[in-house]
Design a protein around this motif. Structure first.
Motif, short mmCIF file in Angstrom:
data_model
loop_
_atom_site.label_atom_id
_atom_site.label_comp_id
_atom_site.label_asym_id
_atom_site.label_seq_id
_atom_site.Cartn_x
_atom_site.Cartn_y
_atom_site.Cartn_z
N THR A 1 50.09 105.55 19.06
CA THR A 1 48.77 104.94 19.27
C THR A 1 48.36 104.13 18.05
OG1 THR A 1 47.68 106.94 18.41
CG2 THR A 1 47.98 106.78 20.81
N HIS A 2 48.71 104.61 16.88
CA HIS A 2 48.45 103.93 15.61
C HIS A 2 49.21 104.69 14.54
CE1 HIS A 2 45.48 107.11 15.65
NE2 HIS A 2 44.83 106.73 14.58
N SER A 3 49.00 104.29 13.27
CA SER A 3 49.86 104.88 12.24
C SER A 3 49.11 105.77 11.25
CB SER A 3 50.62 103.78 11.50
OG SER A 3 49.74 102.76 11.07
N LEU B 1 48.19 109.13 9.54
CA LEU B 1 49.22 110.15 9.27
C LEU B 1 49.29 111.26 10.31
CD1 LEU B 1 49.00 110.55 5.39
CD2 LEU B 1 50.95 109.70 6.72
N ASP B 2 48.14 111.66 10.85
CA ASP B 2 48.18 112.77 11.82
C ASP B 2 48.92 112.40 13.10
OD1 ASP B 2 45.89 111.08 12.11
OD2 ASP B 2 44.83 112.58 13.32
N HIS B 3 49.22 111.10 13.29
CA HIS B 3 49.93 110.64 14.49
C HIS B 3 51.38 110.23 14.23
CE1 HIS B 3 46.17 110.42 16.95
NE2 HIS B 3 45.68 110.46 15.72
N VAL B 4 51.77 110.15 12.95
CA VAL B 4 53.13 109.66 12.65
C VAL B 4 53.95 110.59 11.74
CG1 VAL B 4 52.48 107.23 12.95
CG2 VAL B 4 52.43 108.24 10.65
N THR C 1 43.02 108.10 22.46
CA THR C 1 42.64 108.90 21.30
C THR C 1 42.26 108.00 20.14
OG1 THR C 1 43.21 110.82 19.94
CG2 THR C 1 44.95 109.17 20.26
N ASP C 2 41.54 108.58 19.19
CA ASP C 2 41.09 107.88 18.00
C ASP C 2 40.29 106.63 18.35
OD1 ASP C 2 43.19 109.78 17.26
OD2 ASP C 2 42.72 109.09 15.24
N THR C 3 39.18 106.91 19.02
CA THR C 3 38.18 105.89 19.31
C THR C 3 36.87 106.58 19.62
OG1 THR C 3 37.83 103.80 20.50
CG2 THR C 3 38.48 105.70 21.83
N GLY D 1 34.98 106.95 13.75
CA GLY D 1 35.79 106.33 14.81
C GLY D 1 36.36 107.37 15.77
N HIS D 2 35.61 108.45 15.99
CA HIS D 2 36.04 109.48 16.94
C HIS D 2 34.95 109.68 18.01
CE1 HIS D 2 39.78 110.37 15.01
NE2 HIS D 2 39.17 110.38 13.83
N SER D 3 35.16 110.68 18.87
CA SER D 3 34.30 110.85 20.05
C SER D 3 33.58 112.19 20.04
CB SER D 3 35.13 110.78 21.33
OG SER D 3 35.74 109.52 21.48
N VAL E 1 41.37 116.53 23.97
CA VAL E 1 42.31 116.81 22.87
C VAL E 1 41.77 116.23 21.56
CG1 VAL E 1 44.32 116.86 24.41
CG2 VAL E 1 43.65 114.70 23.32
N HIS E 2 42.60 116.32 20.50
CA HIS E 2 42.22 115.82 19.16
C HIS E 2 40.90 116.46 18.74
CE1 HIS E 2 41.82 112.93 15.78
NE2 HIS E 2 43.05 112.51 16.05
N LEU E 3 40.84 117.79 18.95
CA LEU E 3 39.63 118.55 18.62
C LEU E 3 39.59 118.78 17.11
CD1 LEU E 3 40.13 121.15 21.49
CD2 LEU E 3 38.74 119.08 21.57
ZN LIG Z 1 43.90 111.09 14.66
#
Ligand SMILES: [Zn+2]
Ligand SMILES: [Zn+2]
Length: 251
Positions: free
Chosen positions: A54-56, A58-61, A156-158, A194-196, A216-218
């Motif tokens: 989704t993007h780079s 660190l928690d995603h890569v 995610t991440d928006t 930048g989260h929900s 998710v992404h709690l």
């Molecule tokens: Zn994230």
């Protein structure tokens, strides 16, 4: 078809959740490569793996650095990491610099094209994966996967907003996986980071007329059973559930 939520928190792991990594084992298709990557070998069914980022952040890569363990446990003929060119370049240049992680695992990076064909399998027809932009620091993208008669989306991440452009992109999917980092009481933090938070995510699901919503992404600082007041979401969109690590979703 089955989607496995290997990791359902963001930022950092806690005692019950790891950072984002979702897997459709029968397709060899992974969404994000967070710390939960270390669990993937248990579930893999294919000799090839396509990872869509989704993007780079660190928690995603960070899980891309775990691919040596993964391929030791489950040998793979090919690993391809798909993402936006600038995100792939950042991973290459920074995460795999000799000062951070000097050995690059055997994967190929491929910039996303508008549409990616999902190969047909024994009992499923060909499908397609598309992506769309999301507002987030540095930018993130959401994914939609369609096969005849079934579909899902991963957002995610928006900051969720029922008026946002992405709502049209996810319209009518059977399964929506959407981030929900904060409860409504932290709406200001959601906006800032930048989260929900809970209510707008449920409104997005209702507006987009999805089949069901999994959160998710709690926030990893909340280890309780329900960190975001899921009943608030269910009052708006009844078919809402909290995601948990290793959750298996049929769609
Ligand atoms: Zn994230
Ligand atoms: Zn992020």
């Amino acid at each position: 078809m089955k989607l496995i939520l290997l990791g359902t928190t963001g930022y950092h792991p806690n005692e019950r959740r790891h950072t984002p990594c979702m897997l459709i084992p029968e397709c060899g298709l992974m969404l994000d490569a967070g710390t939960a990557m270390f669990r993937a070998a248990e579930y893999l069914e294919t000799a090839e793996l396509d990872i869509f980022l989704t993007h780079s952040h660190l928690d995603h890569v960070i899980g891309l650095t775990y691919l040596f363990s993964l391929t030791h446990q489950h040998p793979l003929d090919r690993i391809t990491v798909h993402g936006q060119p600038e995100k792939l370049a950042a991973v290459d240049r920074h995460m795999f610099s000799e000062h951070l992680f000097p050995m690059k695992p055997p994967f190929e990076s491929r910039p996303l094209s508008d549409e990616f064909l999902l190969a047909a399998g024994d009992d499923r027809p060909e499908g397609r994966l598309t992506h769309f932009p999301l507002k987030h620091q540095g930018g993130s993208i959401g994914y939609r996967l369609d096969w005849p008669g079934r579909s899902m989306a991963y957002v995610t991440d928006t900051t969720a907003d029922p008026q946002a452009d992405y709502v049209e992109k996810i319209r009518g999917v059977d399964l929506l996986i959407h981030e929900c980092y904060f409860p409504d009481v932290n709406a200001d933090w959601a906006e800032k980071t930048g989260h929900s938070c809970t209510t707008p995510v449920a409104q997005v699901a209702r507006e987009a007329e999805v089949g069901r919503l999994i959160l998710v992404h709690l926030n990893p600082l909340s280890v309780e059973d329900d960190p975001i007041d899921v009943d608030v979401a269910q009052a708006i969109f009844p078919k809402t559930q909290l995601g948990h690590d290793r959750m298996e979703l049929e769609f």
